[in-house]
Design a protein around this motif. Structure first.
Motif, PDB file in Angstrom:
ATOM      1  N   ALA A 143     100.727  90.097 113.970  1.00  0.00           N
ATOM      2  CA  ALA A 143     100.059  90.844 115.038  1.00  0.00           C
ATOM      3  C   ALA A 143     100.618  92.265 115.122  1.00  0.00           C
ATOM      4  O   ALA A 143      99.897  93.222 115.440  1.00  0.00           O
ATOM      5  CB  ALA A 143     100.227  90.118 116.368  1.00  0.00           C
ATOM      6  N   TYR A 184     105.402  83.809 112.725  1.00  0.00           N
ATOM      7  CA  TYR A 184     104.787  84.650 111.685  1.00  0.00           C
ATOM      8  C   TYR A 184     103.499  85.303 112.205  1.00  0.00           C
ATOM      9  O   TYR A 184     103.184  86.443 111.841  1.00  0.00           O
ATOM     10  CB  TYR A 184     104.502  83.813 110.442  1.00  0.00           C
ATOM     11  N   ASP A 185     102.783  84.573 113.050  1.00  0.00           N
ATOM     12  CA  ASP A 185     101.578  85.167 113.650  1.00  0.00           C
ATOM     13  C   ASP A 185     101.943  86.368 114.535  1.00  0.00           C
ATOM     14  O   ASP A 185     101.212  87.375 114.578  1.00  0.00           O
ATOM     15  CB  ASP A 185     100.830  84.113 114.471  1.00  0.00           C
ATOM     16  N   GLN A 186     103.055  86.270 115.250  1.00  0.00           N
ATOM     17  CA  GLN A 186     103.511  87.406 116.061  1.00  0.00           C
ATOM     18  C   GLN A 186     103.861  88.611 115.173  1.00  0.00           C
ATOM     19  O   GLN A 186     103.547  89.761 115.508  1.00  0.00           O
ATOM     20  CB  GLN A 186     104.724  86.997 116.899  1.00  0.00           C
ATOM     21  N   LYS A 244     104.204  82.371 105.843  1.00  0.00           N
ATOM     22  CA  LYS A 244     103.279  81.544 106.605  1.00  0.00           C
ATOM     23  C   LYS A 244     102.589  80.537 105.684  1.00  0.00           C
ATOM     24  O   LYS A 244     102.371  79.366 106.061  1.00  0.00           O
ATOM     25  CB  LYS A 244     102.241  82.438 107.293  1.00  0.00           C
TER      26      LYS A 244
END
Length: 309
Positions: free
Chosen positions: A209, A204-206, A221
């Motif tokens: 980003a 989810y961070d990707q 997330k």
């Protein structure tokens, strides 16, 4: 012989007198005096004829005869000279008249040609000016028309160029968006295949980003954070999602779960009620969600999660 000589002499005298008298008669009008002189000459001539007829012996000697012959010769020479002089004068006058006539004709023709040349020059100048003005006006009109057409086409080309640049940027942005969407979609597929909440959060961070304002990624997330027991982190993520989309039902549901697990019952019921009002599918999900274990015996929760038959 004597009579013949006298006849010749008298004839010459009469002819000489006639030469003297005739010019005066030609140049002056006839008068009574002129007529009387002619009659007198005729009378003298007749008298001389009678005298000659009456002669019986010669009145002169050989010298006299020689003198008379010389005088006759002189008179004849004078007559010839006078004839030549008269002829020359007549010829000179005729030549003078012809010369004047020729000069007059030449001057007339010359002046006529001067007049024609002047008129032609004037017409040429006027015509040349007119043609030059027509040429200048035609050139000016052509230049104006060419400038207008050129300006019109330049404006069209500039507009077309702007549209092409805009479409090119739009196409480039669309291509980038398609590539980004494909990449995000592949990350979502990868996240759906992960069983570990920690790995899901990394995926989810990707996604975030690539798309920082992706509300769905933020809410999922938050869901993974709840699985890890990070209630405050999940609450913060839900608030972040609601800041972007205040009507997002999934974000309200995740915040309700975070409040319920943290012991904030009223806040949990309020967020859950708003989430169910927005999305009816969350009603059944809330009835079986372990995050609301503390609310299951509450009548308000039961009424809220009861599915109507």
């Amino acid at each position: 012989m004597i009579r013949t000589v006298w006849h010749i002499f008298l004839s010459l005298m009469v002819f000489a007198s006639a030469l003297v008298i005739l010019p005066a008669r030609v140049n002056a009008a006839p008068t009574t005096e002129t007529a009387e002189s002619a009659e007198e000459v005729q009378a003298n001539y007749a008298k001389a004829e009678k005298t000659i007829e009456a002669l019986d012996a010669p009145l002169y000697s050989a010298f006299t005869e020689r003198y008379l012959l010389d005088e006759v010769k002189v008179l004849r020479q004078m007559l010839a000279d006078h004839r030549v002089e008269v002829t020359e004068k007549m010829t000179d006058r005729e030549l003078g008249v012809a010369d004047k006539a020729l000069m007059y004709a030449t001057d007339t023709v010359t002046y006529f040609f001067y007049l024609i040349a002047g008129a032609s020059t004037l017409l040429v100048l006027v015509g040349w000016n007119s043609l030059r003005e027509i040429k200048d006006r035609a050139s000016a009109l052509a230049n104006d028309e060419i400038s207008r057409i050129t300006s019109s086409y330049e404006e069209r080309l500039e507009k077309l160029e702007r549209e092409l640049h805009s479409k090119s940027r739009h196409i480039a942005a669309t291509q980038e968006e398609i590539e980004l969407t494909n990449e995000v979609h592949s990350l979502w597929l990868k996240a759906s295949q992960e069983s570990s909440a920690q790995n899901k959060i990394a995926i989810y961070d990707q996604i975030l980003a690539l798309r920082p304002d992706d509300v769905e990624a933020i809410t999922y997330k938050a869901d993974a954070a709840l699985l890890l027991g990070q209630n405050q982190w999940a609450n913060a993520l839900a608030n972040r999602a609601l800041t972007i989309d205040p009507e997002n039902s999934h974000a309200k549901y995740q915040r309700a779960c975070a409040h319920a697990e943290s012991g904030y019952i009223e806040e949990a019921l309020r967020d859950l009620s708003e989430a169910i009002e927005t999305s009816e599918a969350l009603r059944e999900q809330a009835a079986h969600d372990p995050s609301f274990e503390k609310l299951r015996d509450m009548e308000e929760f039961i009424a809220m999660t009861q599915v109507s038959s």
